[in-house]
Design an enzyme around this catalytic site. Structure first.
Site, PDB file in Angstrom:
ATOM      1  N   HIS A  99       9.099 -38.830 -21.558  1.00 60.98           N
ATOM      2  CA  HIS A  99      10.299 -38.660 -20.724  1.00 60.98           C
ATOM      3  C   HIS A  99      10.443 -37.202 -20.322  1.00 60.98           C
ATOM      4  O   HIS A  99      10.154 -36.297 -21.094  1.00 60.98           O
ATOM      5  CB  HIS A  99      11.558 -39.131 -21.460  1.00 60.98           C
ATOM      6  CG  HIS A  99      11.724 -38.548 -22.830  1.00 60.98           C
ATOM      7  ND1 HIS A  99      11.031 -39.023 -23.923  1.00 60.98           N
ATOM      8  CD2 HIS A  99      12.477 -37.530 -23.290  1.00 60.98           C
ATOM      9  CE1 HIS A  99      11.359 -38.321 -24.987  1.00 60.98           C
ATOM     10  NE2 HIS A  99      12.233 -37.396 -24.634  1.00 60.98           N
ATOM     11  N   HIS A 101      13.158 -34.491 -19.188  1.00 55.25           N
ATOM     12  CA  HIS A 101      14.593 -34.189 -19.131  1.00 55.25           C
ATOM     13  C   HIS A 101      14.882 -33.413 -17.848  1.00 55.25           C
ATOM     14  O   HIS A 101      14.159 -32.467 -17.519  1.00 55.25           O
ATOM     15  CB  HIS A 101      15.003 -33.287 -20.304  1.00 55.25           C
ATOM     16  CG  HIS A 101      14.911 -33.902 -21.654  1.00 55.25           C
ATOM     17  ND1 HIS A 101      16.007 -34.392 -22.329  1.00 55.25           N
ATOM     18  CD2 HIS A 101      13.856 -34.085 -22.492  1.00 55.25           C
ATOM     19  CE1 HIS A 101      15.634 -34.840 -23.519  1.00 55.25           C
ATOM     20  NE2 HIS A 101      14.335 -34.669 -23.643  1.00 55.25           N
TER      21      HIS A 101
HETATM   22  P1  AMP Z   1      13.574 -35.926 -27.028  1.00 56.04           P
HETATM   23  O1  AMP Z   1      14.274 -35.144 -28.092  1.00 56.04           O
HETATM   24  O2  AMP Z   1      12.900 -35.059 -26.009  1.00 56.04           O
HETATM   25  O3  AMP Z   1      12.653 -36.984 -27.604  1.00 56.04           O
HETATM   26  O4  AMP Z   1      14.725 -36.648 -26.221  1.00 56.04           O
HETATM   27  C1  AMP Z   1      15.156 -37.947 -26.449  1.00 56.04           C
HETATM   28  C2  AMP Z   1      16.458 -38.069 -25.732  1.00 56.04           C
HETATM   29  O5  AMP Z   1      16.782 -39.439 -25.618  1.00 56.04           O
HETATM   30  C3  AMP Z   1      17.633 -37.395 -26.475  1.00 56.04           C
HETATM   31  O6  AMP Z   1      18.199 -36.396 -25.646  1.00 56.04           O
HETATM   32  C4  AMP Z   1      18.599 -38.557 -26.730  1.00 56.04           C
HETATM   33  O7  AMP Z   1      19.946 -38.192 -26.590  1.00 56.04           O
HETATM   34  C5  AMP Z   1      18.158 -39.572 -25.687  1.00 56.04           C
HETATM   35  N1  AMP Z   1      18.446 -40.959 -26.031  1.00 56.04           N
HETATM   36  C6  AMP Z   1      18.154 -41.601 -27.185  1.00 56.04           C
HETATM   37  N2  AMP Z   1      18.565 -42.879 -27.125  1.00 56.04           N
HETATM   38  C7  AMP Z   1      19.103 -43.051 -25.893  1.00 56.04           C
HETATM   39  C8  AMP Z   1      19.713 -44.153 -25.219  1.00 56.04           C
HETATM   40  N3  AMP Z   1      19.840 -45.347 -25.806  1.00 56.04           N
HETATM   41  N4  AMP Z   1      20.159 -43.970 -23.964  1.00 56.04           N
HETATM   42  C9  AMP Z   1      20.056 -42.761 -23.360  1.00 56.04           C
HETATM   43  N5  AMP Z   1      19.489 -41.686 -23.937  1.00 56.04           N
HETATM   44  C10 AMP Z   1      19.029 -41.829 -25.195  1.00 56.04           C
END
Ligand code: AMP
Ligand code: ZN
Length: 111
Positions: A99, A101
């Site tokens: 993903h 950001h």
């Molecule tokens: P990372 O730390 O780069 O793996 O980012 C994962 C991101 O996914 C974090 O910023 C979380 O807040 C976000 N996240 C986790 N679960 C969900 C969800 N169900 N819907 C939207 N965002 C999510």
């Protein structure tokens, strides 16, 4: 597969989706760190940048083009925004599904 982003893609878990096509989905981060915090996610389950393959070249390119479009949609294109891939433990990657950001809507501190 117990992957939260795959569940969002399959609509088994609800999320605030702001863009979707056959290959990519964009939704709002559930714990935003800025007024605009979106996740640009390929529908293909790729663990991280480390697992990217040559065949993913176009997909990665499309993620950046969609970032450009949603930045306009969310009206952060002019003031600016940050694009981040967290990769692995030291970067704090918590979801093992690739993903990008997109963060903006305020002045962002660096590191
Ligand atoms: P990372 O730390 O780069 O793996 O980012 C994962 C991101 O996914 C974090 O910023 C979380 O807040 C976000 N996240 C986790 N679960 C969900 C969800 N169900 N819907 C939207 N965002 C999510
Ligand atoms: Zn997944």
């Amino acid at each position: 597969m117990n992957c939260i982003f795959c569940k969002i893609i399959k609509k088994q878990v609800t999320s605030d989706i702001i863009f979707e096509n056959e290959r990519i989905i964009v939704f709002k981060d559930i714990e935003p760190i800025a007024p605009v915090h979106l996740l640009i996610v390929p529908k293909k389950h790729i663990l991280s940048i480390n697992q990217l393959e040559d065949e993913d070249k176009e997909l990665i390119g499309e993620m950046f083009l969609i970032a450009r479009e949603v930045s306009k949609q969310e009206k952060v294109d002019k003031n600016g925004y940050r694009l981040i891939f967290n990769v692995g433990e030291d970067a704090g990657q918590t979801v093992d599904h690739l993903h990008l950001h997109l963060i903006g809507g305020k002045k962002l501190p660096w590191a």
